[in-house]
Enzyme design. Sequence first.
Site, PDB file in Angstrom:
ATOM      1  N   TYR A 295      -9.152   8.348   2.197  1.00  0.00           N
ATOM      2  CA  TYR A 295      -8.892   6.896   2.158  1.00  0.00           C
ATOM      3  C   TYR A 295      -7.862   6.432   3.176  1.00  0.00           C
ATOM      4  O   TYR A 295      -6.701   6.592   3.330  1.00  0.00           O
ATOM      5  CB  TYR A 295      -8.775   6.425   0.961  1.00  0.00           C
ATOM      6  CG  TYR A 295      -9.130   4.854   0.813  1.00  0.00           C
ATOM      7  CD1 TYR A 295      -9.204   3.967   1.880  1.00  0.00           C
ATOM      8  CD2 TYR A 295      -8.992   4.190  -0.609  1.00  0.00           C
ATOM      9  CE1 TYR A 295      -9.432   2.618   1.551  1.00  0.00           C
ATOM     10  CE2 TYR A 295      -9.248   3.114  -0.808  1.00  0.00           C
ATOM     11  CZ  TYR A 295      -9.527   2.117   0.327  1.00  0.00           C
ATOM     12  OH  TYR A 295      -9.760   0.721   0.156  1.00  0.00           O
TER      13      TYR A 295
ATOM     14  N   HIS B  43       0.667  -1.141  -0.001  1.00  0.00           N
ATOM     15  CA  HIS B  43      -0.081  -0.139  -0.060  1.00  0.00           C
ATOM     16  C   HIS B  43       0.923   1.213  -0.136  1.00  0.00           C
ATOM     17  O   HIS B  43       0.471   2.084  -0.688  1.00  0.00           O
ATOM     18  CB  HIS B  43      -1.073   0.038   1.352  1.00  0.00           C
ATOM     19  CG  HIS B  43      -2.277  -0.775   0.852  1.00  0.00           C
ATOM     20  ND1 HIS B  43      -2.195  -2.237   1.088  1.00  0.00           N
ATOM     21  CD2 HIS B  43      -3.315  -0.529   0.533  1.00  0.00           C
ATOM     22  CE1 HIS B  43      -3.144  -2.641   0.618  1.00  0.00           C
ATOM     23  NE2 HIS B  43      -4.145  -1.725   0.228  1.00  0.00           N
TER      24      HIS B  43
ATOM     25  N   TRP C 271      -4.697  -4.578  -9.264  1.00  0.00           N
ATOM     26  CA  TRP C 271      -4.428  -4.462  -7.865  1.00  0.00           C
ATOM     27  C   TRP C 271      -5.077  -5.774  -7.151  1.00  0.00           C
ATOM     28  O   TRP C 271      -4.224  -6.216  -6.105  1.00  0.00           O
ATOM     29  CB  TRP C 271      -5.002  -3.237  -7.196  1.00  0.00           C
ATOM     30  CG  TRP C 271      -4.576  -2.816  -5.929  1.00  0.00           C
ATOM     31  CD1 TRP C 271      -5.593  -3.219  -5.115  1.00  0.00           C
ATOM     32  CD2 TRP C 271      -3.475  -2.532  -5.382  1.00  0.00           C
ATOM     33  NE1 TRP C 271      -4.888  -3.009  -3.625  1.00  0.00           N
ATOM     34  CE2 TRP C 271      -3.586  -2.545  -3.938  1.00  0.00           C
ATOM     35  CE3 TRP C 271      -2.178  -2.383  -5.909  1.00  0.00           C
ATOM     36  CZ2 TRP C 271      -2.623  -2.188  -3.032  1.00  0.00           C
ATOM     37  CZ3 TRP C 271      -0.995  -1.940  -5.074  1.00  0.00           C
ATOM     38  CH2 TRP C 271      -1.326  -2.044  -3.594  1.00  0.00           C
TER      39      TRP C 271
END
Length: 105
Positions: free
Chosen positions: A42, A23, A77
Amino acid sequence: MAIRIGQLMHVYPNQYTEYERRHNNLFPEMKAALKDAGAHNYSIFLDKKTGNLFAYLEVDNIEKYNNIANSEACKKWWAYMEPIMDTNPDQSPVTQDLQQVFHLD
């Protein structure tokens, strides 16, 4: 007005460091897809005792955001993340949507 989304997911206990590393190196095309879908604020939080993840994000339009699942960036992803977390047959993360019961401005 932004729509707030809360979700639970799960990462495998031996993959905490790898999950965070991936990430921190989010694919540029995935970052762009999230921004294009109207995602902002986020964050993902990890409970190291259980491997549970709590994701929080805000979107401007839920339908536009949900369409991200059809993007090539998102599918790439998901395939990248599939080995380290609970996923569905289409490689999307297993998620549990949470109902907001309180918000303080």
